[in-house]
Design a protein around this motif. Structure first.
Motif, PDB file in Angstrom:
ATOM      1  N   SER A   1       0.836  -1.198   0.000  1.00 23.21           N
ATOM      2  CA  SER A   1       0.000   0.000   0.000  1.00 23.21           C
ATOM      3  C   SER A   1       0.870   1.246   0.000  1.00 23.21           C
ATOM      4  O   SER A   1       2.082   1.173   0.195  1.00 23.21           O
ATOM      5  CB  SER A   1      -0.932  -0.005   1.225  1.00 23.21           C
ATOM      6  OG  SER A   1      -1.777  -1.130   1.207  1.00 23.21           O
ATOM      7  N   LEU A   2       0.238   2.397  -0.211  1.00 20.95           N
ATOM      8  CA  LEU A   2       0.952   3.664  -0.284  1.00 20.95           C
ATOM      9  C   LEU A   2       0.399   4.588   0.793  1.00 20.95           C
ATOM     10  O   LEU A   2      -0.722   5.074   0.684  1.00 20.95           O
ATOM     11  CB  LEU A   2       0.772   4.300  -1.672  1.00 20.95           C
ATOM     12  CG  LEU A   2       1.160   3.415  -2.860  1.00 20.95           C
ATOM     13  CD1 LEU A   2       0.775   4.081  -4.174  1.00 20.95           C
ATOM     14  CD2 LEU A   2       2.663   3.117  -2.838  1.00 20.95           C
ATOM     15  N   PRO A   3       1.164   4.847   1.877  1.00 17.16           N
ATOM     16  CA  PRO A   3       0.634   5.668   2.974  1.00 17.16           C
ATOM     17  C   PRO A   3       0.351   7.095   2.520  1.00 17.16           C
ATOM     18  O   PRO A   3       1.116   7.676   1.743  1.00 17.16           O
ATOM     19  CB  PRO A   3       1.750   5.632   4.022  1.00 17.16           C
ATOM     20  CG  PRO A   3       2.988   5.245   3.276  1.00 17.16           C
ATOM     21  CD  PRO A   3       2.546   4.401   2.123  1.00 17.16           C
ATOM     22  N   ARG A   4      -0.759   7.653   3.000  1.00 22.96           N
ATOM     23  CA  ARG A   4      -1.150   9.020   2.656  1.00 22.96           C
ATOM     24  C   ARG A   4      -1.775   9.682   3.883  1.00 22.96           C
ATOM     25  O   ARG A   4      -2.683   9.138   4.496  1.00 22.96           O
ATOM     26  CB  ARG A   4      -2.176   9.034   1.515  1.00 22.96           C
ATOM     27  CG  ARG A   4      -1.659   8.581   0.171  1.00 22.96           C
ATOM     28  CD  ARG A   4      -0.726   9.615  -0.448  1.00 22.96           C
ATOM     29  NE  ARG A   4      -0.348   9.267  -1.809  1.00 22.96           N
ATOM     30  CZ  ARG A   4       0.676   8.474  -2.134  1.00 22.96           C
ATOM     31  NH1 ARG A   4       1.420   7.940  -1.178  1.00 22.96           N
ATOM     32  NH2 ARG A   4       0.944   8.208  -3.401  1.00 22.96           N
ATOM     33  N   VAL A   5      -1.277  10.847   4.239  1.00 25.70           N
ATOM     34  CA  VAL A   5      -1.862  11.616   5.327  1.00 25.70           C
ATOM     35  C   VAL A   5      -2.863  12.606   4.734  1.00 25.70           C
ATOM     36  O   VAL A   5      -2.531  13.377   3.838  1.00 25.70           O
ATOM     37  CB  VAL A   5      -0.782  12.368   6.125  1.00 25.70           C
ATOM     38  CG1 VAL A   5      -1.434  13.274   7.174  1.00 25.70           C
ATOM     39  CG2 VAL A   5       0.170  11.383   6.794  1.00 25.70           C
ATOM     40  N   MET A   6      -4.096  12.569   5.236  1.00 20.88           N
ATOM     41  CA  MET A   6      -5.134  13.513   4.832  1.00 20.88           C
ATOM     42  C   MET A   6      -5.989  13.768   6.062  1.00 20.88           C
ATOM     43  O   MET A   6      -6.589  12.842   6.592  1.00 20.88           O
ATOM     44  CB  MET A   6      -5.971  12.949   3.680  1.00 20.88           C
ATOM     45  CG  MET A   6      -6.916  13.948   3.036  1.00 20.88           C
ATOM     46  SD  MET A   6      -7.886  13.203   1.682  1.00 20.88           S
ATOM     47  CE  MET A   6      -6.624  12.973   0.425  1.00 20.88           C
ATOM     48  N   ARG A   7      -6.014  15.001   6.517  1.00 25.06           N
ATOM     49  CA  ARG A   7      -6.682  15.315   7.771  1.00 25.06           C
ATOM     50  C   ARG A   7      -8.198  15.379   7.605  1.00 25.06           C
ATOM     51  O   ARG A   7      -8.736  15.233   6.515  1.00 25.06           O
ATOM     52  CB  ARG A   7      -6.129  16.622   8.335  1.00 25.06           C
ATOM     53  CG  ARG A   7      -4.601  16.635   8.487  1.00 25.06           C
ATOM     54  CD  ARG A   7      -4.093  15.587   9.468  1.00 25.06           C
ATOM     55  NE  ARG A   7      -4.348  15.952  10.840  1.00 25.06           N
ATOM     56  CZ  ARG A   7      -3.479  16.601  11.609  1.00 25.06           C
ATOM     57  NH1 ARG A   7      -2.287  16.977  11.133  1.00 25.06           N
ATOM     58  NH2 ARG A   7      -3.783  16.882  12.867  1.00 25.06           N
ATOM     59  N   ARG A   8      -8.898  15.613   8.700  1.00 25.20           N
ATOM     60  CA  ARG A   8     -10.346  15.386   8.787  1.00 25.20           C
ATOM     61  C   ARG A   8     -11.169  16.090   7.700  1.00 25.20           C
ATOM     62  O   ARG A   8     -11.929  15.451   6.979  1.00 25.20           O
ATOM     63  CB  ARG A   8     -10.841  15.819  10.160  1.00 25.20           C
ATOM     64  CG  ARG A   8     -10.450  14.882  11.263  1.00 25.20           C
ATOM     65  CD  ARG A   8     -10.720  15.493  12.620  1.00 25.20           C
ATOM     66  NE  ARG A   8     -12.086  15.990  12.734  1.00 25.20           N
ATOM     67  CZ  ARG A   8     -12.474  16.885  13.643  1.00 25.20           C
ATOM     68  NH1 ARG A   8     -11.600  17.388  14.491  1.00 25.20           N
ATOM     69  NH2 ARG A   8     -13.733  17.268  13.695  1.00 25.20           N
ATOM     70  N   ALA A   9     -11.062  17.411   7.632  1.00 25.02           N
ATOM     71  CA  ALA A   9     -11.923  18.151   6.698  1.00 25.02           C
ATOM     72  C   ALA A   9     -11.631  17.758   5.257  1.00 25.02           C
ATOM     73  O   ALA A   9     -12.545  17.542   4.460  1.00 25.02           O
ATOM     74  CB  ALA A   9     -11.733  19.652   6.893  1.00 25.02           C
TER      75      ALA A   9
END
Length: 323
Positions: A290-298
């Protein structure tokens, strides 16, 4: 007014407040449940355990993964949607639960936008196309020619209706004109066995579920079902590179029931983002395909809504329906 009377009046608002609000200051003071609505051994299960362990370290309580597969993730995510909004139940949102299912099922048990609070994206999950080693094709175009000469429909499996595996295969059939029959599985291991033994003709499978078997020659990878090549199989071309424009990629993120108090959501958001920033966790996610991705709540909430519209167009084009 007596001191006892004043004490009782001061305590009344707290006693009347919802339990979730009263728990804000002490959350978490017991283990947190993480519901994976997919099968054991699948990409969602692997990510749940990897990331859940690191989130546990951040919040100071065990995060216990509970697999509740079935109905294209609807069983597990219904349990999440109906859980108490107190921060003690998390759910693994996916392309199925939060993008595809509303277009596939006539009667959904939940509303993906209304009944959940988004926490954050975890990873993109490309699939690879694998076939039994007993058949001749070595690449995608060879497989297409072989399939068209079979004189029968292709049989394929997936972890569930509405999964990225199901959508990619349906799109493949629609583009190539090949009739393809879907068999949903609750266990990734049985699905892989059925491919190896020739009961299935093809899988659009998560890399984590098949990389060892593919590298050992027990099944043959012929393409990546996603927009780019993947680190686990750097020499394996995408479907688009081989002339078939299927770029469906799975994804997983974290959600809670709607109504969880804002301070708890903020802590979960911070814990997830911090966990995904750890180089060791990133390396383990990549090693699993898999490819980690940070994406916050909004941003994650808006992105899931846009994914639903994108996937809806694919579902309409393929004509896929469940009921």
């Amino acid at each position: 007014m007596t001191p006892t009377r004043r004490t009782l009046l001061a305590a009344a608002p707290l006693l009347a407040a919802p339990a979730a609000l009263r728990a804000q200051g002490t959350w978490p003071d017991r283990p947190v449940r993480w519901v994976n609505p997919g099968p054991a051994g699948g990409a969602g299960d692997v990510l749940s355990r990897l990331v859940g362990d690191r989130v546990s370290a951040r919040i100071g309580q065990p995060v216990v993964v509970e697999n509740r597969p079935g109905a294209g993730t609807n069983i597990g995510m219904t349990a999440v949607a109906r859980a108490a909004p107190d921060g003690y139940t998390l759910g693994l949102a996916s392309i199925a639960s939060h993008a595809a299912n509303k277009w596939l099922y006539a009667n959904m048990p939940f509303d993906a936008q209304r009944d959940f609070a988004a926490i954050g994206l975890i990873a993109l999950v490309p699939n690879i196309v694998v076939v039994p080693p007993s058949i001749p094709p070595r690449d995608l175009q060879g497989f297409i020619a072989w399939a068209k000469g079979l004189g029968r429909p292709l049989n394929f499996g997936s972890v569930g209706i509405g999964s990225s595996q199901h959508l990619a295969a349906a799109q493949f059939g629609q583009i190539t004109g090949i009739e393809i029959i879907h068999a949903p599985y609750n266990q990734a291991g049985q699905m892989n066995t059925d491919l190896i033994e020739g009961r299935l003709d093809v899988l659009f499978q998560s890399i984590s579920a098949v990389s060892g078997m593919a590298q050992a020659g027990r099944m043959r990878p012929i393409a990546v079902s996603g927009p780019e090549r993947v680190p686990a199989f750097p020499e394996l071309p995408t479907m688009r590179e081989q002339g078939v424009d299927v770029t469906t990629t799975g994804w997983f993120g974290l959600a809670t029931p709607a109504g969880v108090p804002e301070p708890i959501l903020a802590r979960l958001d911070e814990a997830l983002a911090a966990a995904l920033a750890e180089p060791e966790l990133q390396a383990r996610i990549v090693a699993g395909g898999s490819l980690p991705r940070v994406m916050r709540r909004a941003e994650f909430a808006q992105w899931m809504a846009s994914e639903s519209e994108r996937v809806g167009a694919i579902v309409r084009a393929t004509g896929a329906r469940v009921d």
